[in-house]
Design an enzyme around this catalytic site. Structure first.
Site, PDB file in Angstrom:
ATOM      1  N   ALA A 137       1.282  -1.143  -0.288  1.00 40.58           N
ATOM      2  CA  ALA A 137       0.196   0.164  -0.175  1.00 40.58           C
ATOM      3  C   ALA A 137       0.670   1.274   0.295  1.00 40.58           C
ATOM      4  O   ALA A 137       0.505   2.098  -0.702  1.00 40.58           O
ATOM      5  CB  ALA A 137      -1.157   0.010   1.309  1.00 40.58           C
ATOM      6  N   GLU A 138       1.970   1.403   0.738  1.00 39.50           N
ATOM      7  CA  GLU A 138       3.211   2.545   0.606  1.00 39.50           C
ATOM      8  C   GLU A 138       4.285   1.974   0.922  1.00 39.50           C
ATOM      9  O   GLU A 138       4.362   0.916   1.512  1.00 39.50           O
ATOM     10  CB  GLU A 138       2.258   3.436   2.223  1.00 39.50           C
ATOM     11  CG  GLU A 138       1.715   4.564   1.004  1.00 39.50           C
ATOM     12  CD  GLU A 138       0.701   4.216   1.490  1.00 39.50           C
ATOM     13  OE1 GLU A 138      -1.028   5.006   0.352  1.00 39.50           O
ATOM     14  OE2 GLU A 138      -0.262   3.219   1.896  1.00 39.50           O
ATOM     15  N   THR A 139       5.360   2.564   0.314  1.00 41.73           N
ATOM     16  CA  THR A 139       6.624   2.266   0.788  1.00 41.73           C
ATOM     17  C   THR A 139       7.028   3.703   1.305  1.00 41.73           C
ATOM     18  O   THR A 139       6.935   4.543   0.811  1.00 41.73           O
ATOM     19  CB  THR A 139       7.369   2.113  -0.295  1.00 41.73           C
ATOM     20  OG1 THR A 139       7.155   0.872  -1.110  1.00 41.73           O
ATOM     21  CG2 THR A 139       8.572   2.204  -0.290  1.00 41.73           C
TER      22      THR A 139
ATOM     23  N   HIS B  45       0.321   3.719   8.217  1.00 40.92           N
ATOM     24  CA  HIS B  45       1.150   3.166   8.707  1.00 40.92           C
ATOM     25  C   HIS B  45       2.113   2.442   8.426  1.00 40.92           C
ATOM     26  O   HIS B  45       3.574   2.263   9.052  1.00 40.92           O
ATOM     27  CB  HIS B  45      -0.133   1.816   8.521  1.00 40.92           C
ATOM     28  CG  HIS B  45       0.450   1.855   6.584  1.00 40.92           C
ATOM     29  ND1 HIS B  45      -0.169   2.199   6.167  1.00 40.92           N
ATOM     30  CD2 HIS B  45       1.500   0.521   6.291  1.00 40.92           C
ATOM     31  CE1 HIS B  45       0.673   2.245   4.851  1.00 40.92           C
ATOM     32  NE2 HIS B  45       1.118   0.609   4.940  1.00 40.92           N
TER      33      HIS B  45
END
Length: 270
Positions: free
Chosen positions: A44-46, A76
Protein backbone atom coordinates in the site's frame (compact mmCIF):
# COMPACT_ATOMS: atom_id res chain seq x y z
CA UNK A 1 20.69 -0.13 0.71
CA UNK A 2 18.74 -2.12 3.27
CA UNK A 3 15.04 -2.54 2.48
CA UNK A 4 12.63 -3.71 5.15
CA UNK A 5 9.01 -4.85 5.06
CA UNK A 6 7.25 -4.00 8.30
CA UNK A 7 3.75 -5.00 9.35
CA UNK A 8 2.21 -2.03 11.16
CA UNK A 9 -0.67 -1.75 13.63
CA UNK A 10 -0.13 -5.34 14.71
CA UNK A 11 2.10 -7.29 17.08
CA UNK A 12 2.45 -10.36 14.86
CA UNK A 13 3.65 -11.05 11.31
CA UNK A 14 1.21 -11.31 8.40
CA UNK A 15 -1.39 -9.05 10.00
CA UNK A 16 -1.83 -5.28 10.09
CA UNK A 17 -0.65 -3.29 7.09
CA UNK A 18 2.71 -4.05 5.40
CA UNK A 19 4.92 -1.14 4.39
CA UNK A 20 8.25 -0.94 2.68
CA UNK A 21 10.82 1.17 4.55
CA UNK A 22 14.03 2.50 3.00
CA UNK A 23 16.43 4.69 5.00
CA UNK A 24 18.47 6.82 2.62
CA UNK A 25 21.93 8.26 3.11
CA UNK A 26 21.08 11.92 2.55
CA UNK A 27 18.72 13.57 0.03
CA UNK A 28 15.81 11.95 -1.79
CA UNK A 29 16.64 10.51 -5.24
CA UNK A 30 14.50 11.63 -8.16
CA UNK A 31 10.77 10.97 -8.01
CA UNK A 32 10.78 8.42 -10.83
CA UNK A 33 13.22 6.24 -8.90
CA UNK A 34 11.16 6.50 -5.70
CA UNK A 35 7.99 5.60 -7.60
CA UNK A 36 9.68 2.65 -9.31
CA UNK A 37 10.86 1.26 -5.98
CA UNK A 38 7.35 1.61 -4.55
CA UNK A 39 5.93 -0.14 -7.62
CA UNK A 40 8.46 -2.97 -7.15
CA UNK A 41 7.65 -3.34 -3.44
CA UNK A 42 3.94 -3.26 -4.37
CA UNK A 43 2.55 -2.65 -0.90
CA UNK A 44 0.00 0.00 0.00
CA UNK A 45 2.85 2.38 0.80
CA UNK A 46 6.61 2.45 0.73
CA UNK A 47 8.29 5.00 3.00
CA UNK A 48 11.53 6.79 2.18
CA UNK A 49 13.37 8.71 4.89
CA UNK A 50 16.66 10.50 5.32
CA UNK A 51 18.25 12.20 8.31
CA UNK A 52 18.12 15.99 8.56
CA UNK A 53 20.70 18.34 10.15
CA UNK A 54 20.30 18.44 13.90
CA UNK A 55 19.42 22.11 14.20
CA UNK A 56 15.91 22.18 12.68
CA UNK A 57 12.29 21.47 13.56
CA UNK A 58 12.50 17.85 12.39
CA UNK A 59 14.94 14.95 12.67
CA UNK A 60 14.14 13.03 9.48
CA UNK A 61 12.49 13.85 6.14
CA UNK A 62 9.80 11.35 5.16
CA UNK A 63 7.82 10.64 1.97
CA UNK A 64 5.29 7.93 1.12
CA UNK A 65 4.45 6.30 -2.23
CA UNK A 66 1.79 3.80 -3.23
CA UNK A 67 2.58 1.61 -6.25
CA UNK A 68 1.11 4.36 -8.47
CA UNK A 69 1.49 7.77 -6.75
CA UNK A 70 2.90 9.81 -3.88
CA UNK A 71 0.47 10.51 -1.02
CA UNK A 72 0.21 13.46 1.37
CA UNK A 73 -0.26 11.44 4.56
CA UNK A 74 0.25 7.83 5.67
CA UNK A 75 -0.04 6.52 9.19
CA UNK A 76 1.02 2.88 8.91
CA UNK A 77 4.19 3.62 6.91
CA UNK A 78 5.12 6.35 9.43
CA UNK A 79 4.69 3.83 12.24
CA UNK A 80 6.76 1.33 10.26
CA UNK A 81 9.54 3.88 9.69
CA UNK A 82 9.65 4.83 13.39
CA UNK A 83 9.81 1.13 14.24
CA UNK A 84 12.81 0.65 11.93
CA UNK A 85 14.60 3.70 13.33
CA UNK A 86 14.18 2.51 16.91
CA UNK A 87 14.89 -1.19 16.37
CA UNK A 88 18.05 -0.52 14.35
CA UNK A 89 19.37 2.18 16.68
CA UNK A 90 19.28 4.81 13.94
CA UNK A 91 17.27 7.09 16.26
CA UNK A 92 16.47 7.06 19.97
CA UNK A 93 13.42 8.53 21.66
CA UNK A 94 10.71 10.59 19.93
CA UNK A 95 11.37 11.24 16.25
CA UNK A 96 10.08 14.24 14.31
CA UNK A 97 9.35 13.69 10.63
CA UNK A 98 9.20 16.52 8.09
CA UNK A 99 6.40 15.56 5.66
CA UNK A 100 3.92 17.03 3.18
CA UNK A 101 1.47 17.14 6.12
CA UNK A 102 3.81 19.11 8.37
CA UNK A 103 5.96 17.81 11.22
CA UNK A 104 4.67 14.46 12.52
CA UNK A 105 6.05 12.99 15.74
CA UNK A 106 6.41 9.30 16.65
CA UNK A 107 7.05 8.47 20.30
CA UNK A 108 8.04 4.96 21.45
CA UNK A 109 6.79 3.53 24.75
CA UNK A 110 8.38 1.02 27.09
CA UNK A 111 5.81 -1.62 26.11
CA UNK A 112 6.95 -1.52 22.47
CA UNK A 113 4.06 0.52 21.12
CA UNK A 114 4.55 3.74 19.16
CA UNK A 115 2.28 6.79 19.27
CA UNK A 116 1.96 9.03 16.23
CA UNK A 117 0.90 12.68 16.56
CA UNK A 118 -1.09 13.63 13.44
CA UNK A 119 -3.37 16.53 12.50
CA UNK A 120 -7.05 15.86 13.18
CA UNK A 121 -9.09 15.72 9.98
CA UNK A 122 -11.75 18.43 9.70
CA UNK A 123 -15.09 16.68 9.23
CA UNK A 124 -17.79 18.42 7.21
CA UNK A 125 -21.27 16.86 6.98
CA UNK A 126 -22.28 16.27 3.36
CA UNK A 127 -25.33 15.21 1.44
CA UNK A 128 -25.37 11.52 0.56
CA UNK A 129 -24.11 11.44 -3.04
CA UNK A 130 -26.28 9.87 -5.71
CA UNK A 131 -25.20 6.33 -6.44
CA UNK A 132 -22.85 5.89 -3.47
CA UNK A 133 -25.13 3.31 -1.83
CA UNK A 134 -25.04 1.16 -4.97
CA UNK A 135 -21.27 1.57 -5.35
CA UNK A 136 -20.62 0.69 -1.72
CA UNK A 137 -23.30 -1.95 -1.45
CA UNK A 138 -25.03 -0.46 1.61
CA UNK A 139 -27.19 2.52 2.47
CA UNK A 140 -25.29 5.28 4.35
CA UNK A 141 -26.58 6.66 7.64
CA UNK A 142 -24.47 9.82 7.21
CA UNK A 143 -21.50 10.99 5.15
CA UNK A 144 -18.70 13.47 5.80
CA UNK A 145 -15.92 15.12 3.84
CA UNK A 146 -12.58 14.59 5.61
CA UNK A 147 -10.63 17.55 4.19
CA UNK A 148 -7.63 17.77 1.84
CA UNK A 149 -5.00 15.87 3.87
CA UNK A 150 -7.06 12.69 4.18
CA UNK A 151 -9.09 13.18 1.02
CA UNK A 152 -11.78 10.59 1.71
CA UNK A 153 -15.54 10.39 1.99
CA UNK A 154 -16.35 9.01 5.46
CA UNK A 155 -19.54 6.93 5.34
CA UNK A 156 -21.27 5.81 8.52
CA UNK A 157 -23.28 2.62 8.09
CA UNK A 158 -26.04 1.07 10.17
CA UNK A 159 -24.01 -1.52 12.05
CA UNK A 160 -20.79 -3.51 12.26
CA UNK A 161 -22.23 -6.45 10.35
CA UNK A 162 -22.96 -4.21 7.36
CA UNK A 163 -19.37 -2.94 7.29
CA UNK A 164 -17.95 -6.46 7.50
CA UNK A 165 -20.18 -7.66 4.67
CA UNK A 166 -19.34 -4.96 2.13
CA UNK A 167 -18.34 -6.02 -1.38
CA UNK A 168 -18.08 -2.66 -3.16
CA UNK A 169 -17.68 -1.72 -6.79
CA UNK A 170 -14.22 -0.18 -6.49
CA UNK A 171 -14.30 1.46 -9.90
CA UNK A 172 -17.59 3.15 -9.08
CA UNK A 173 -16.27 4.37 -5.70
CA UNK A 174 -13.48 6.29 -7.41
CA UNK A 175 -15.76 9.18 -8.29
CA UNK A 176 -16.70 10.18 -4.75
CA UNK A 177 -13.45 11.63 -3.35
CA UNK A 178 -9.81 12.28 -4.19
CA UNK A 179 -8.55 9.12 -2.45
CA UNK A 180 -11.46 6.87 -1.56
CA UNK A 181 -14.14 5.91 0.95
CA UNK A 182 -13.98 5.07 4.66
CA UNK A 183 -16.89 2.88 5.75
CA UNK A 184 -17.51 2.71 9.49
CA UNK A 185 -19.98 1.69 12.19
CA UNK A 186 -20.16 1.42 15.96
CA UNK A 187 -18.89 -1.85 17.44
CA UNK A 188 -21.68 -4.28 18.23
CA UNK A 189 -19.87 -5.50 21.36
CA UNK A 190 -17.30 -3.07 22.86
CA UNK A 191 -16.32 -5.87 25.24
CA UNK A 192 -14.36 -7.41 22.37
CA UNK A 193 -11.71 -4.68 22.71
CA UNK A 194 -12.71 -2.08 20.13
CA UNK A 195 -15.25 0.75 19.99
CA UNK A 196 -15.81 1.10 16.25
CA UNK A 197 -15.04 -0.76 13.07
CA UNK A 198 -13.96 0.47 9.65
CA UNK A 199 -12.89 -0.57 6.18
CA UNK A 200 -11.07 1.67 3.68
CA UNK A 201 -11.31 1.57 -0.11
CA UNK A 202 -8.84 3.75 -2.08
CA UNK A 203 -9.19 3.09 -5.81
CA UNK A 204 -7.81 6.50 -6.77
CA UNK A 205 -4.36 5.67 -5.40
CA UNK A 206 -4.25 2.10 -6.67
CA UNK A 207 -5.44 0.36 -3.47
CA UNK A 208 -8.80 -1.39 -3.69
CA UNK A 209 -8.86 -2.08 0.07
CA UNK A 210 -6.20 -0.86 2.47
CA UNK A 211 -5.52 -3.33 5.31
CA UNK A 212 -5.08 -0.79 8.16
CA UNK A 213 -5.10 2.96 7.58
CA UNK A 214 -3.63 5.29 10.18
CA UNK A 215 -4.57 8.47 8.32
CA UNK A 216 -8.24 7.42 8.14
CA UNK A 217 -8.28 7.26 11.93
CA UNK A 218 -7.59 11.01 12.11
CA UNK A 219 -11.16 11.29 10.77
CA UNK A 220 -12.59 8.26 12.58
CA UNK A 221 -11.34 9.54 15.96
CA UNK A 222 -13.30 12.84 15.98
CA UNK A 223 -16.32 11.14 14.41
CA UNK A 224 -16.63 8.43 17.06
CA UNK A 225 -15.39 10.51 19.98
CA UNK A 226 -18.28 12.90 19.36
CA UNK A 227 -20.77 10.03 19.27
CA UNK A 228 -19.40 7.97 22.13
CA UNK A 229 -18.42 10.85 24.43
CA UNK A 230 -14.82 9.72 24.99
CA UNK A 231 -11.55 11.06 23.61
CA UNK A 232 -9.64 7.75 23.87
CA UNK A 233 -10.98 4.89 21.76
CA UNK A 234 -9.84 1.81 19.87
CA UNK A 235 -10.73 1.15 16.25
CA UNK A 236 -10.69 -2.19 14.46
CA UNK A 237 -10.00 -2.01 10.74
CA UNK A 238 -11.70 -5.15 9.52
CA UNK A 239 -9.75 -6.04 6.39
CA UNK A 240 -8.67 -9.62 5.80
CA UNK A 241 -5.42 -8.89 7.68
CA UNK A 242 -7.11 -6.70 10.35
CA UNK A 243 -5.44 -4.33 12.79
CA UNK A 244 -6.14 -2.24 15.87
CA UNK A 245 -5.51 1.50 16.17
CA UNK A 246 -5.81 3.22 19.54
CA UNK A 247 -6.96 6.80 18.95
CA UNK A 248 -6.70 9.80 21.25
CA UNK A 249 -8.47 12.98 20.21
CA UNK A 250 -6.53 16.05 21.36
CA UNK A 251 -8.30 18.94 19.64
CA UNK A 252 -6.49 19.74 16.42
CA UNK A 253 -4.22 16.73 16.88
CA UNK A 254 -5.03 13.02 16.96
CA UNK A 255 -2.80 10.41 18.59
CA UNK A 256 -2.57 7.04 16.83
CA UNK A 257 -1.01 4.20 18.82
CA UNK A 258 -0.02 0.77 17.60
CA UNK A 259 2.74 -1.77 17.30
CA UNK A 260 4.84 -3.00 14.39
CA UNK A 261 7.01 -5.98 13.50
CA UNK A 262 9.70 -6.37 10.84
CA UNK A 263 9.02 -9.43 8.69
CA UNK A 264 11.51 -9.12 5.80
CA UNK A 265 14.91 -7.47 5.50
CA UNK A 266 17.10 -7.50 2.41
CA UNK A 267 19.30 -5.55 0.02
CA UNK A 268 17.97 -3.25 -2.68
CA UNK A 269 20.05 -3.53 -5.89
CA UNK A 270 18.86 -0.59 -7.99
Amino acid sequence: MRMRIVDAFTDRPFAGNPAGVLLLEDVFPDDDWLQNVAMEVNHAETAFAHRLPGDGAADWALRWFTPVTEVAMCGHATLATAHVLHTTGAHEGPVRFATRSGVLTATPAADGSITLDFPTAPLTPAAIPDGVADALGAEPVAVFDTGPNVGDLLVELADERTVLGLSPDHKALAGYSSRGVIATARAEDPGRGYDYVSRCFFPNVGIDEDPVTGSAHTALAPHWSARLGRDDLTGLQASRRTGLVRTGLRGERTLLTGRAVTVIEGELHA
